[in-house]
Design an enzyme around this catalytic site. Structure first.
Site, short mmCIF file in Angstrom:
data_model
loop_
_atom_site.label_atom_id
_atom_site.label_comp_id
_atom_site.label_asym_id
_atom_site.label_seq_id
_atom_site.Cartn_x
_atom_site.Cartn_y
_atom_site.Cartn_z
N ARG A 19 -7.14 -4.28 -0.56
CA ARG A 19 -6.05 -4.43 -1.52
C ARG A 19 -4.88 -3.50 -1.21
O ARG A 19 -3.73 -3.90 -1.20
CB ARG A 19 -6.53 -4.07 -2.93
CG ARG A 19 -7.07 -5.19 -3.71
CD ARG A 19 -8.07 -4.64 -4.70
NE ARG A 19 -9.20 -4.10 -3.96
CZ ARG A 19 -10.20 -4.84 -3.51
NH1 ARG A 19 -10.24 -6.10 -3.77
NH2 ARG A 19 -11.17 -4.31 -2.79
N THR A 20 -5.19 -2.22 -0.99
CA THR A 20 -4.11 -1.25 -0.87
C THR A 20 -3.30 -1.53 0.40
O THR A 20 -2.07 -1.60 0.37
CB THR A 20 -4.69 0.17 -0.87
OG1 THR A 20 -5.51 0.32 -2.03
CG2 THR A 20 -3.59 1.21 -0.89
N HIS A 55 -5.43 8.83 -5.99
CA HIS A 55 -4.96 7.51 -5.51
C HIS A 55 -3.82 7.08 -6.44
O HIS A 55 -3.94 6.15 -7.23
CB HIS A 55 -6.13 6.53 -5.56
CG HIS A 55 -5.92 5.22 -4.86
ND1 HIS A 55 -4.71 4.84 -4.32
CD2 HIS A 55 -6.78 4.19 -4.62
CE1 HIS A 55 -4.86 3.64 -3.77
NE2 HIS A 55 -6.09 3.23 -3.94
N LYS A 113 -9.52 9.73 20.43
CA LYS A 113 -9.38 10.64 21.58
C LYS A 113 -9.25 12.08 21.12
O LYS A 113 -8.97 12.97 21.92
CB LYS A 113 -8.12 10.26 22.39
CG LYS A 113 -8.13 8.85 22.91
CD LYS A 113 -6.85 8.61 23.73
CE LYS A 113 -6.66 7.15 24.07
NZ LYS A 113 -5.30 6.87 24.54
N ARG A 122 -4.20 6.71 4.04
CA ARG A 122 -5.51 6.82 3.39
C ARG A 122 -6.43 7.57 4.35
O ARG A 122 -6.45 7.29 5.55
CB ARG A 122 -6.09 5.43 3.11
CG ARG A 122 -7.55 5.52 2.67
CD ARG A 122 -8.09 4.24 2.13
NE ARG A 122 -7.51 3.92 0.83
CZ ARG A 122 -7.92 2.91 0.07
NH1 ARG A 122 -8.90 2.13 0.48
NH2 ARG A 122 -7.35 2.68 -1.09
C1 NCD Z 1 -10.36 2.03 -4.86
C2 NCD Z 1 -10.31 3.17 -3.86
O1 NCD Z 1 -10.15 2.92 -2.67
O2 NCD Z 1 -10.42 4.29 -4.32
N1 NCD Z 1 -10.00 0.80 -4.31
C3 NCD Z 1 -8.70 0.41 -4.36
O3 NCD Z 1 -7.83 1.01 -3.76
N2 NCD Z 1 -8.42 -0.62 -5.18
C4 NCD Z 1 -11.60 1.95 -5.64
C5 NCD Z 1 -12.92 1.88 -4.92
O4 NCD Z 1 -12.99 1.85 -3.69
O5 NCD Z 1 -13.93 1.85 -5.63
#
Ligand code: NCD
Length: 305
Positions: free
Chosen positions: A53-54, A131, A82, A103
């Site tokens: 999703r992100t 997040h 590397k 991320r």
């Molecule tokens: C979340 C995350 O990555 O923290 N997912 C997301 O970005 N929608 C929640 C999760 O992984 O449970």
């Protein structure tokens, strides 16, 4: 927004949040007006952890603003393999992009990386830390469905490792929200988050059972147990499957209860809820587009000033 980067929801004021949500509402109302807004700009996507999703919604959001994206791709095929450091990676990618989305599995990675770059950097999840862009779309969804003031919200599941929870709880301190945290004892909110909530005078209560509080809730925010963050698989097994909701659970809930989940879900929400008016998690995921467009629009425009 007061900062160039978006690292933690605790840095967001009510004004910052409302600026993003209002812009997202404008985008929702007339997406065509934003179609060429950032033509010629490039967004760098650096994901050191899995994401659907992100990653995809940032990618789509940038393209819907007329911009383009460059993606580091899977860690296995990048220079990280590397032995490149995170600082070097972001310093290189900043030369290819006008803003970065990062991320990373380590808490604090986004803070560290932001010290090495001049372009805006968005923390798209740092281990069990924060997040904040998820929080903005969560707040947008809450505002649309229940309103952000005079709100009673239950946040349930893995409160210890769930970064979406940490960010959401801290951002909600800007509003008149009473927050109920429901989790097994071993997955309570981390001490630093509890400290921040108390320091900002938030109305907070903790529970181990949902039924203690369910009838009062306007919103129930359900989260997945973050299996990948448990140092010991046995500890995960002890709590797995403990907090599940189905249509029977909801008999005690208000008819207007909004159920949210950042997704992916495992078994916390039974699919028999999906077709009810309570289920708001797919709408929530879709809100990632206007909200991330709004966030990018604001961060990239700040850059022009
Ligand atoms: C979340 C995350 O990555 O923290 N997912 C997301 O970005 N929608 C929640 C999760 O992984 O449970």
């Amino acid at each position: 927004m007061r900062q160039d980067h978006l690292i933690s929801a605790s840095h967001l004021s009510r004004e910052d949040i409302e600026a993003v949500l209002d812009r997202a509402a404008d985008i929702d109302a007339d997406p065509a007006a934003f179609r060429q807004r950032h033509a010629g700009k490039v967004l760098g996507l650096c994901f050191f952890e899995p994401s659907t999703r992100t990653r995809m919604s940032f990618d789509s959001a940038m393209k819907r603003l007329g911009g383009q994206t460059v993606d580091m791709g899977p860690v296995e095929s990048s220079s990280v393999k590397k032995g490149e450091t995170l600082a070097d990676t972001v310093r290189v990618v900043e030369g290819y992009a006008d803003a970065l989305v990062l991320r990373h599995p380590s808490e604090g990675a986004a803070t560290m990386a932001s010290e090495f770059v001049d372009v805006p950097l968005v923390n798209a999840g740092d281990g069990a830390g924060q997040h904040p862009s998820q929080t903005l779309l969560d707040l947008y969804t809450i505002r649309e469905n229940a309103g952000l003031d005079d709100l009673t919200i239950g946040i349930m599941g893995d409160l210890k490792y769930g970064r979406t929870v940490h960010s959401l709880a801290e951002a909600l301190t800007n509003f008149d929200a009473s927050q109920h945290f429901i989790s097994p004892e071993s997955l309570r909110l981390p001490r630093n988050v509890r400290y921040d909530l108390h320091a900002s005078g938030a109305q907070v209560r903790e529970h181990t059972e949902l039924d203690e509080v369910l009838p009062e809730l306007d919103v129930l925010y359900v989260t997945r147990i973050q299996r990948e963050r448990f140092p010991d698989e046995n500890e995960y097994r002890k709590v797995a499957g403990q907090y599940q909701i189905d249509s029977e659970t909801l008999e005690a809930a208000s008819d207007d209860l909004t159920i949210m989940h950042p997704l992916p879900r495992v078994d916390e929400i039974s699919p028999d809820i999906d077709d009810t008016d309570h289920a708001t998690y797919f709408e929530q995921a879709h809100n990632g587009i206007p909200v991330r467009m709004a966030l990018l629009d604001i961060l990239l425009s700040q850059d022009d000033d």
